[in-house]
Design an enzyme around this catalytic site. Sequence first.
Site, PDB file in Angstrom:
ATOM      1  N   LYS A   1      30.048  92.845 142.946  1.00 52.18           N
ATOM      2  CA  LYS A   1      29.111  93.974 142.976  1.00 52.18           C
ATOM      3  C   LYS A   1      29.797  95.216 142.422  1.00 52.18           C
ATOM      4  O   LYS A   1      30.989  95.438 142.699  1.00 52.18           O
ATOM      5  CB  LYS A   1      28.654  94.203 144.422  1.00 52.18           C
ATOM      6  CG  LYS A   1      27.541  95.247 144.578  1.00 52.18           C
ATOM      7  CD  LYS A   1      27.118  95.367 146.050  1.00 52.18           C
ATOM      8  CE  LYS A   1      25.969  96.346 146.220  1.00 52.18           C
ATOM      9  NZ  LYS A   1      25.532  96.459 147.636  1.00 52.18           N
TER      10      LYS A   1
ATOM     11  N   SER B   1      20.559  95.981 148.487  1.00 51.36           N
ATOM     12  CA  SER B   1      21.030  96.599 147.260  1.00 51.36           C
ATOM     13  C   SER B   1      21.877  95.673 146.371  1.00 51.36           C
ATOM     14  O   SER B   1      22.055  95.958 145.199  1.00 51.36           O
ATOM     15  CB  SER B   1      21.852  97.838 147.608  1.00 51.36           C
ATOM     16  OG  SER B   1      23.053  97.463 148.255  1.00 51.36           O
TER      17      SER B   1
ATOM     18  N   SER C   1      22.015  94.694 152.830  1.00 50.90           N
ATOM     19  CA  SER C   1      22.143  94.589 151.374  1.00 50.90           C
ATOM     20  C   SER C   1      22.736  93.287 150.854  1.00 50.90           C
ATOM     21  O   SER C   1      22.717  93.044 149.652  1.00 50.90           O
ATOM     22  CB  SER C   1      22.971  95.756 150.835  1.00 50.90           C
ATOM     23  OG  SER C   1      22.203  96.929 150.850  1.00 50.90           O
TER      24      SER C   1
END
Lengths: 490, 95, 477
Positions: free
Chosen positions: A79, A154, A178
């Site tokens: 990420k 997210s 997330s």
Amino acid sequence: MDLYSLTLTEVASKIKNKEVSIKEVLDNIYSRIEDVEPKVDAYITLTQKLAYERAEKLQQRLDNGEDIGVLGGVPIAIKDNICTNGVKTTCASRMLENFVPIYDATVIKKLEDAGAIIIGKTNMDEFAMGSSTETSYIKKTKNPWDLSRVPGGSSGGSAAAVSAQMAYASLGSDTGGSIRQPASYCSVVGLKPTYGLISRFGLIAFASSLDQIGPFARTVEDATLMLNVIAGHDKLDTTSADIEKEDYTKALINSVEGKVIGIPTDFINDGINSDVKLAYDNAIEKLKSLGAQVKEINLEYAKYSLATYYIIATAEASSNLGRYDGIRYGYRTKDFDDLDDLYRKSRTEGFGDEVKRRIMLGTYVLSSGYYDAYYKRAQQVRTLIVENFKKAFESCDVIMIPTAPNTSFKFGAHNASPLEMYLEDIYTVPVNIAGLPGISVPGGFDKNGMPIGIQFIAKAFDEKNLLQVAYTFEQNTTYHKEIPTIEEGK
Amino acid sequence: MSVSKEDVKHIANLSKLNLTDKELEKYTTELSDIVNFANELSNIDVDGIKPTAHILDIKNVFRKDEVQPSYDREEILKNAPSKDAGCVSVPKVVE
Amino acid sequence: MKEYEVIIGLEVHAELSTKTKMYCNCSTTFGADPNTHCCPICTGMPGVLPVLNERVVEYAVKAGLATNCEISRFSKQDRKNYFYPDLPKAYQTSQYDLPLCIGGHLDINVNGNKKRIGITRIHIEEDAGKLIHDAYTGDTLVDMNRCAVPLIEIVSEPDIRSADEAVAYMQTLKSILEYLEVCDCKMQEGSLRCDVNLSVRPVGQKEFGTRTETKNLNSFKAIHNSIEFEIQRQIEVLENGGVVHQETRRFDDVKGVGYAMRSKEDAQDYRYFPEPDLAPIVLSDEYINNIKDNLPEMPHIKKERYINEYGLPEYDAEILTSSKKTASFFEKTNSICNNPKSVSNWLMGDFARLLNEKEIEIDESNVTEENLASLIMLIDKGTISSKIAKQIFEEMFETGENAEDIVNKKGLVQISDEGAIKEICQRIVDANPQSIADYKAGKDRAIGFLVGQIMKETKGKANPQIVNKLLLEIINK
């Protein structure tokens, strides 16, 4: 069969046994990315050059008979809020669009020590603020199960990359769901470990007391291998737990005989999608049939988690994001009259709407006169929620709830009301508020064929129980074997 | 408690954010919605409840006072939008 | 004009003399090239986390114990949020409602009067970076070497009533911090500095007046002058029917004037909240007692001991103990030559004068304790005269040479050989019959002239006691 459709465990073993070379594995995954990425848009940055250099070195070591680690040669995605030395780390924000960290996050070092190859950095909601990856400044990631829908957020890019078989596993971060929510939306396994089990050093902070790094993988076993690698005390993180390292693969036992599964009936009745409810009820029956004891539990304060979360998370965020001021790194506005103008314009132009909204909300709840009514009260309610879970775990081993009340939605569906979007986090935030480990595993599909996730929650540092129940559920269902079409849905 | 336009102006100032009139309207409504939602916490009896400072029971996490090499200056300044004479450069600071 | 009472409270910032910064392993050494003592942590890069330096706690606790504070068993760190280019994270990690030390006091001496000044609290916090004005471009340059150097902030009660008291308080505090070796107290380098909170009120008025805060004063002179200036200014404002505004001010020590800072103070709302990245500090009685038991002798205790043990006058004891370095120089020297009063005289006299002229500290001088002791012993044994000793000392101070070497090299050994001196005395007496006549006529001064002649002849090396004795013997024969 294509290499990219193997599990992490399988490909690692093929590399180790020299059935395939690391270069073949890399070639294959990058060619898969070339095919699929234009449709999914999971990645912000691909790091072929570094990946191939590393592959060569690892292969040499392997050929010399060295042990190159449990993840030796396996392509992994990261990420884009986890710092990678020399590789752009953008947080999907205009603010950090060109930011190149000068150090590696602790988890990156651990992955590389275990032989993993980082193949790219994945898209996300800007500064991890959002539940759909739509707040990314860089691009919109599509759900591999229906390209007209969001992947969740997210960590949407990390979930989509694993779901679309563009990485064997990935790292995400979970502040209020997330990791688990996009795992649920994309039908992959998403694990949010206990707060303090994984070092946060190098994770670009959103909300310090809630943030936690965790893996996405295609199976519980793969997620467990990832956990084994990244878990452990770090002297650079004050909040990292100084506990003995465990081998979580020992928890991969296909049995729930005698396990008590807690069901917080009151908590999950409001506003839940009927398909999700059905999948959840099926999951309960499945576990019962496997010998688990299912027990209703009371989580009376869990419903307050969301309000608590949005106060604590935004307060910490408002402070954590002060450093993006256009001075030492990141976006600086082109035209400014003076220092104050530079601050204001850089931040106004560098941050997107959702980030600004949360910075302002956080500033509000900390500002003079409101601190006691909001921030302090939220931390008191947090104590009640923590106690609530502690009590619940006196009578059960693992709590099971859906990961999200709904399945993936169409792009723009929640644009009108941020609050409505926030409500989608209702089942994931209590886990962060209480600092507990939670995992989402594939648990079915809705009428439209969109994935549904089942979430398991355990006591702090009781990842073993968590993984055993999740593993057993997975091994006795077939949802995780379904592959997305990577097409536009109905 | 609800969020007024004045509140939003004040917190935008503290956050070093500029808002257009339209944004001011929008954020006032949105923040009011969220704050009203958060007001549900005011119904909970929290008398005598200790605020959570840390979710883990941690204390006294210290580091030894031992020097390690610092980073090269070029690295430290690598991402700076404007630099001069080995320093980050900013518009004149007025005291 | 009404009579006014002045109310002053000081916030003293002392940089702790730890080797490394507060939350990372970068060096704290002063004077390095800009931005060379920096890492991702102290420059607030995205993703970094702080880990507290254990010595910061130890040093703050030492300072607390030495100033009679209560040490908190439970304390935490908080974030103070504001934007400024010298503050990379846009928050300063400090302590808000649970500081490490609370409720102490210091006794100060002002013109012989003793006074107790309350200490509200001592907390730990990080320093900010340095802003340098670039005259060429007009921009400001940011040097982050000082970012996150650990500080303690010592906040006094508003018990101070004059510039003299403020300076005495600061001097006392400085000497305590030096004794503890927790701060190098180099005010010119900014490692010890203070903010002055000051208000005035007509005598008899109960409420405090509006106070101003003059920031960053880093010399005793600046503290003194800024206070005098601000008292006058506030009184004038009030006398002219005006109101004093609560504001932050600076003092220009060169021009001797204070001025209000132009930066906007309107929206000062620091939004303190507990730092989620740092653990609470929980101190046991054992930890605190261990530090307490190992505190060095504090200046006021040492002073009493000097009076009692060495028989020094209070004045000497006060001056010698006001600096730990001087006191330790004194003790080591005296342990060798065992003549406390003489050591004291040297330290307060010629030695102090030369240090002042050169603007150096005693530990930076060429003269070692051993050298001063041997000089004193040469005098005590009568090998050299005190007058010659002064000359030798100057040379020792310049070159660092040993006293005995100088004496030998220059042949400065005192002439104590009675035969030799007698011969010279006889010669001088014979050559100055008029002086003898004057002396015999009752003019005692004439003897001084004769001694002078003898000293001139011997280049000051003749033992003055012997000269006096023999001269009188000859004349009175």
